[in-house]
Enzyme design. Structure first.
Site, PDB file in Angstrom:
ATOM      1  N   ILE A  40       0.756  -1.230  -0.013  1.00 21.77           N
ATOM      2  CA  ILE A  40      -0.069  -0.086  -0.024  1.00 21.77           C
ATOM      3  C   ILE A  40       0.989   1.241   0.025  1.00 21.77           C
ATOM      4  O   ILE A  40       0.503   2.226  -0.428  1.00 21.77           O
ATOM      5  CB  ILE A  40      -1.027   0.059   1.354  1.00 21.77           C
ATOM      6  CG1 ILE A  40      -1.992   0.764   0.920  1.00 21.77           C
ATOM      7  CG2 ILE A  40      -0.161   0.360   2.454  1.00 21.77           C
ATOM      8  CD1 ILE A  40      -3.155   0.629   2.080  1.00 21.77           C
ATOM      9  N   VAL A 106       3.819  -5.915  10.229  1.00 19.04           N
ATOM     10  CA  VAL A 106       2.423  -6.831  10.307  1.00 19.04           C
ATOM     11  C   VAL A 106       3.028  -8.402  10.914  1.00 19.04           C
ATOM     12  O   VAL A 106       4.029  -8.830  10.311  1.00 19.04           O
ATOM     13  CB  VAL A 106       1.756  -6.671   9.016  1.00 19.04           C
ATOM     14  CG1 VAL A 106       0.774  -7.816   8.777  1.00 19.04           C
ATOM     15  CG2 VAL A 106       1.567  -5.429   8.397  1.00 19.04           C
ATOM     16  N   HIS A 110       5.779 -12.224   5.766  1.00 18.27           N
ATOM     17  CA  HIS A 110       5.644 -11.721   4.386  1.00 18.27           C
ATOM     18  C   HIS A 110       7.175 -11.545   3.797  1.00 18.27           C
ATOM     19  O   HIS A 110       8.020 -11.191   4.629  1.00 18.27           O
ATOM     20  CB  HIS A 110       4.829 -10.199   4.240  1.00 18.27           C
ATOM     21  CG  HIS A 110       5.137  -9.516   5.483  1.00 18.27           C
ATOM     22  ND1 HIS A 110       4.854  -9.279   6.642  1.00 18.27           N
ATOM     23  CD2 HIS A 110       5.839  -8.126   5.277  1.00 18.27           C
ATOM     24  CE1 HIS A 110       5.204  -8.452   7.206  1.00 18.27           C
ATOM     25  NE2 HIS A 110       5.746  -7.563   6.537  1.00 18.27           N
ATOM     26  N   HIS A 112       8.991  -9.090   1.319  1.00 15.74           N
ATOM     27  CA  HIS A 112       8.923  -8.041   0.131  1.00 15.74           C
ATOM     28  C   HIS A 112       9.572  -8.310  -0.911  1.00 15.74           C
ATOM     29  O   HIS A 112      10.849  -8.852  -1.060  1.00 15.74           O
ATOM     30  CB  HIS A 112       9.357  -6.611   0.695  1.00 15.74           C
ATOM     31  CG  HIS A 112       9.010  -6.113   2.008  1.00 15.74           C
ATOM     32  ND1 HIS A 112       8.061  -5.071   2.136  1.00 15.74           N
ATOM     33  CD2 HIS A 112       9.001  -6.805   3.316  1.00 15.74           C
ATOM     34  CE1 HIS A 112       7.612  -4.884   3.476  1.00 15.74           C
ATOM     35  NE2 HIS A 112       8.281  -5.959   4.165  1.00 15.74           N
TER      36      HIS A 112
HETATM   37  P1  5GP Z   1       6.883  -4.853   7.686  1.00 10.52           P
HETATM   38  O1  5GP Z   1       7.462  -3.563   8.028  1.00 10.52           O
HETATM   39  O2  5GP Z   1       5.985  -5.691   8.435  1.00 10.52           O
HETATM   40  O3  5GP Z   1       7.872  -5.880   7.047  1.00 10.52           O
HETATM   41  O4  5GP Z   1       6.014  -4.704   6.142  1.00 10.52           O
HETATM   42  C1  5GP Z   1       4.687  -4.223   6.316  1.00 10.52           C
HETATM   43  C2  5GP Z   1       4.209  -3.782   4.841  1.00 10.52           C
HETATM   44  O5  5GP Z   1       2.889  -3.911   4.937  1.00 10.52           O
HETATM   45  C3  5GP Z   1       4.567  -2.328   4.908  1.00 10.52           C
HETATM   46  O6  5GP Z   1       5.453  -2.060   3.486  1.00 10.52           O
HETATM   47  C4  5GP Z   1       3.136  -1.674   4.705  1.00 10.52           C
HETATM   48  O7  5GP Z   1       3.241  -0.563   3.697  1.00 10.52           O
HETATM   49  C5  5GP Z   1       2.492  -2.703   4.073  1.00 10.52           C
HETATM   50  N1  5GP Z   1       0.913  -2.641   4.401  1.00 10.52           N
HETATM   51  C6  5GP Z   1       0.568  -2.244   5.720  1.00 10.52           C
HETATM   52  N2  5GP Z   1      -0.823  -2.246   5.705  1.00 10.52           N
HETATM   53  C7  5GP Z   1      -1.217  -2.677   4.552  1.00 10.52           C
HETATM   54  C8  5GP Z   1      -2.578  -2.638   3.879  1.00 10.52           C
HETATM   55  O8  5GP Z   1      -3.429  -2.747   4.435  1.00 10.52           O
HETATM   56  N3  5GP Z   1      -2.319  -3.331   2.376  1.00 10.52           N
HETATM   57  C9  5GP Z   1      -1.169  -3.412   1.798  1.00 10.52           C
HETATM   58  N4  5GP Z   1      -1.498  -3.921   0.527  1.00 10.52           N
HETATM   59  N5  5GP Z   1       0.056  -3.317   2.366  1.00 10.52           N
HETATM   60  C10 5GP Z   1       0.122  -2.868   3.635  1.00 10.52           C
END
Ligand code: 5GP
Length: 125
Positions: A40, A106, A110, A112
């Site tokens: 997002i 999150v 996941h 990236h």
């Molecule tokens: P982390 O920091 O946990 O590795 O990355 C979480 C990612 O999830 C971030 O890059 C953030 O932009 C993405 N993200 C958070 N909420 C949402 C959402 O509701 N939809 C999408 N498509 N991505 C999200």
């Protein structure tokens, strides 16, 4: 806020809700094992997240508890998404944040996938 990589799975996390179809996402891939969708808040021209369908918080959790079929299915899905997005030739970066120090936000595993331009050094200095 960053989350811990291990602990109980929180069924209300945003990616669990995306998996259940409760909130929308721009999906680019889905099969029995994984889904992929655009981030997002993209940090590169291509920024896609690939997640397993199973309820795992992090790479540590997934590698310890997932079945061999789930692990193979997820790893193959990551490869397919990179290929399907045309990233193999120009190159791309895979990244998985786990826990507090990596600033995982999150608590559902996941990966990236970044691409679409030269990505620079691996980590901010
Ligand atoms: P982390 O920091 O946990 O590795 O990355 C979480 C990612 O999830 C971030 O890059 C953030 O932009 C993405 N993200 C958070 N909420 C949402 C959402 O509701 N939809 C999408 N498509 N991505 C999200």
């Amino acid at each position: 806020m960053p989350v811990e990589a291990l602990g109980d799975y929180d069924d209300s996390n945003i990616f669990a809700r995306i998996l259940r179809g409760e909130i929308p996402s721009k999906r680019v891939f889905e099969n029995e094992w994984a889904i992929a969708f655009h981030d997002i808040n993209p940090q590169a021209p291509v920024h896609v997240l690939v997640i397993p369908r199973g309820a795992y918080r992090s790479w540590a959790d997934f590698s310890a508890k997932a079945s061999d079929a789930e692990i193979a299915g997820f790893v193959r899905a990551v490869g397919s998404v990179a290929r399907d997005l045309g990233l193999e030739d120009p190159g791309y970066r895979l990244l998985a944040n786990a826990g507090i120090n990596a600033h995982q936000e999150v608590p559902h595993l996941h990966v990236h996938l970044f691409g679409g331009k030269p990505l620079g050094p691996m980590l901010a200095r």
